[in-house]
Motif scaffolding. Structure first.
Motif, mmCIF file in Angstrom:
data_model
loop_
_atom_site.group_PDB
_atom_site.id
_atom_site.type_symbol
_atom_site.label_atom_id
_atom_site.label_comp_id
_atom_site.label_asym_id
_atom_site.label_seq_id
_atom_site.Cartn_x
_atom_site.Cartn_y
_atom_site.Cartn_z
ATOM 1 N N ARG A 53 -3.909 7.145 1.181
ATOM 2 C CA ARG A 53 -2.523 5.704 1.127
ATOM 3 C C ARG A 53 -1.068 5.889 1.425
ATOM 4 N NH1 ARG A 53 -3.182 1.233 -3.506
ATOM 5 N NH2 ARG A 53 -4.909 2.210 -4.863
ATOM 6 N N PRO A 97 0.144 6.265 -8.901
ATOM 7 C CA PRO A 97 0.376 6.145 -11.159
ATOM 8 C C PRO A 97 1.271 7.890 -11.460
ATOM 9 C CG PRO A 97 -1.863 5.316 -9.978
ATOM 10 C CD PRO A 97 -1.551 6.306 -9.178
ATOM 11 N N GLN A 134 -8.893 7.972 -3.510
ATOM 12 C CA GLN A 134 -7.860 7.723 -2.636
ATOM 13 C C GLN A 134 -7.715 7.414 -1.032
ATOM 14 O OE1 GLN A 134 -6.375 5.385 -4.049
ATOM 15 N NE2 GLN A 134 -6.507 6.508 -6.488
ATOM 16 N N VAL A 193 -11.302 -3.068 -1.833
ATOM 17 C CA VAL A 193 -10.534 -3.086 -1.314
ATOM 18 C C VAL A 193 -10.047 -3.618 -0.212
ATOM 19 C CG1 VAL A 193 -7.897 -2.200 -1.517
ATOM 20 C CG2 VAL A 193 -9.578 -0.958 -3.689
ATOM 21 N N THR A 246 -4.875 -6.436 0.326
ATOM 22 C CA THR A 246 -4.551 -5.784 -1.069
ATOM 23 C C THR A 246 -3.548 -4.338 -0.759
ATOM 24 O OG1 THR A 246 -6.211 -5.685 -1.343
ATOM 25 C CG2 THR A 246 -5.645 -7.317 -2.976
ATOM 26 N N LEU A 247 -4.078 -4.037 -0.278
ATOM 27 C CA LEU A 247 -3.487 -2.391 -0.025
ATOM 28 C C LEU A 247 -1.780 -3.414 0.846
ATOM 29 C CD1 LEU A 247 -5.319 -0.091 2.365
ATOM 30 C CD2 LEU A 247 -4.169 0.273 -0.423
ATOM 31 N N ARG A 248 -2.055 -3.804 1.442
ATOM 32 C CA ARG A 248 -0.587 -4.251 2.102
ATOM 33 C C ARG A 248 0.830 -4.388 0.680
ATOM 34 N NH1 ARG A 248 1.620 -5.080 6.980
ATOM 35 N NH2 ARG A 248 1.033 -5.294 8.862
ATOM 36 N N ALA A 249 -0.385 -5.281 -0.212
ATOM 37 C CA ALA A 249 1.063 -5.749 -0.998
ATOM 38 C C ALA A 249 0.905 -4.924 -1.807
ATOM 39 C CB ALA A 249 0.119 -7.473 -1.372
ATOM 40 N N GLU A 250 0.139 -4.207 -2.576
ATOM 41 C CA GLU A 250 0.105 -3.162 -3.128
ATOM 42 C C GLU A 250 1.496 -2.181 -2.777
ATOM 43 O OE1 GLU A 250 -3.998 -2.292 -4.969
ATOM 44 O OE2 GLU A 250 -2.746 -0.714 -4.308
ATOM 45 N N MET A 251 1.585 -2.350 -1.341
ATOM 46 C CA MET A 251 2.977 -0.832 -0.911
ATOM 47 C C MET A 251 3.884 -1.955 -0.484
ATOM 48 S SD MET A 251 0.166 0.074 2.238
ATOM 49 C CE MET A 251 -1.320 1.573 1.615
ATOM 50 N N GLY A 252 4.195 -3.368 -0.781
ATOM 51 C CA GLY A 252 5.133 -4.018 -0.979
ATOM 52 C C GLY A 252 5.375 -4.411 0.512
#
Ligand code: GLU
Length: 280
Positions: A17, A246, A258, A268, A272-278
Motif C-alpha cells: 500500500r 490501523p 498488504q 480490493v 477503493t484503494l485511492r479513496a482509502e488513501m485520500g
C-alpha cells in the motif's frame, strides 16, 4: 523544462500500500501539471533484486491504472555510467578507498545505538598498496573534508522542499550532508550505491520534481552534495507523508497481507484503494 517526476522502486519485494500511495501521488502530480511520469527500476543491488519482483511491479502499477514512459530505465543496465561518475570524483580527489569492515566500524556500539556517521581519510600509499596486493575488499567513500574544500564549504548548498520532511521541513532547506558522514559510493558486493545512481538518473531522465516518501528526506541532503560535486541540476523535492496501517505503523515489506497482489486477490479495487488513501 516540462514537469517530470518519477517512481523509482527497488525490485526487492512486492509492492504494498505504501508504494501504491507513492506511485499514485507522483502520477497524479504529473497529470495535474500535464507533465511526464517516469518509472525507474532501481536494481543496482544485485544481491537483493529479482526479475520476478520487477515483473510484478509493472503488473501491479498497470493494475493501479498507471502508465509511464518507455523504455523503462533499469539501473543495472547503466553501471558503466555510474562508474564513470565515480572516476570523475576520484580524479578530483573527492573519494578514497576505505578498507574497514562493517564489524570494525561497529566496534564499541551497542546494538540499539545508531551508527555514528563515519569520516575517514585515505590510507598512506604504501599501506594501501599492500592491502590491495593482499586482495582486501574496500569501499569507495566520498570524503566530506575534500568536498568541503572543493566547494568552499556547504553553506551554498540548498534545495527547495515543496512537500514536507518528517518534521514538517518546507521551503528553502539548507543541505547538511555532514550528518551522513563519508558515504559509501561503491563497494564490492554492491558496485554502486543508491545516492550516486539516483542523482545521475534524475538528471538523465530530466526529472524536475522528486516525489517520494519522507523517509528519504535525509537522502536529499546527500544527493544535493553529489549534484554540486558532479555539476548536476537540483530538482525540486516534494516528500510526502508515509501511509500507516490501523496499528499506526508504516507499511513495510513484511506486511504480506498488504501487498497489492494480495489486496487484488481479496477483491480490493484501485478505486477503493485511492479513496482509502485520500487520493480521490
Ligand atoms: N529506490 C528507492 C526505494 O525503493 C527510492 C529512491 C527514490 O525515490 O529516490 O526506496
Amino acid at each position: 523544462m516540462r514537469f517530470a517526476t518519477r517512481f523509482a522502486p527497488s525490485p526487492t519485494g512486492f509492492l504494498h500500500r505504501g508504494h501504491a500511495f507513492s506511485a499514485l501521488t507522483a502520477f497524479d502530480a504529473a497529470r495535474a501539471a500535464d507533465g511526464r511520469f517516469v518509472l525507474r527500476i532501481e536494481d543496482i543491488d544485485a544481491t537483493r533484486s529479482r526479475p520476478e519482483y520487477e515483473a510484478a511491479i509493472l503488473e501491479d502499477l498497470a493494475w493501479l491504472g498507471l502508465d509511464w514512459e518507455t523504455p523503462v530505465r533499469r539501473q543495472s543496465e547503466h553501471l558503466a555510467d555510474y562508474h564513470h561518475a565515480i572516476d570523475a570524483l576520484r580524479a578530483k580527489g573527492l573519494v578514497y578507498r576505505c578498507f574497514r569492515t562493517r564489524k570494525e566500524l561497529d566496534i564499541g556500539r551497542a546494538p540499539h545505538e545508531p551508527a555514528t556517521p563515519f569520516t575517514g581519510a585515505p590510507l598512506r600509499p604504501d599501506e594501501e598498496a599492500a592491502r590491495l596486493e593482499r586482495g582486501e575488499a574496500f569501499a569507495w567513500r566520498l570524503s566530506l573534508d575534500a568536498a568541503r574544500r572543493a566547494l568552499g564549504g556547504f553553506e551554498a548548498l540548498s534545495f527547495v522542499e515543496d512537500g514536507a520532511g518528517p518534521h514538517g521541513e518546507n521551503g528553502l532547506i539548507q543541505a547538511r550532508p555532514e550528518l551522513a558522514g563519508d558515504i559509501v559510493l561503491a563497494r564490492k558486493d554492491v558496485g554502486v550505491a543508491y545516492h550516486l545512481a539516483v542523482v545521475l538518473d534524475d538528471t538523465l531522465q530530466g526529472i524536475t520534481h522528486v516525489i517520494r516518501g519522507h523517509d528519504l528526506f535525509e537522502a536529499a541532503h546527500i544527493q544535493r552534495l553529489l549534484q554540486a560535486l558532479l555539476d548536476l541540476p537540483t530538482p525540486t523535492y516534494r516528500h510526502h507523508r508515509l501511509l500507516t496501517g490501523p496499528d499506526g505503523k508504516r507499511y513495510a515489506k513484511r506486511d504480506k497481507a498488504q501487498t497489492l497482489r494480495e489486496l487484488r486477490v481479496a477483491g480490493v479495487t484501485p478505486r477503493t484503494l485511492r479513496a482509502e488513501m485520500g487520493l480521490g
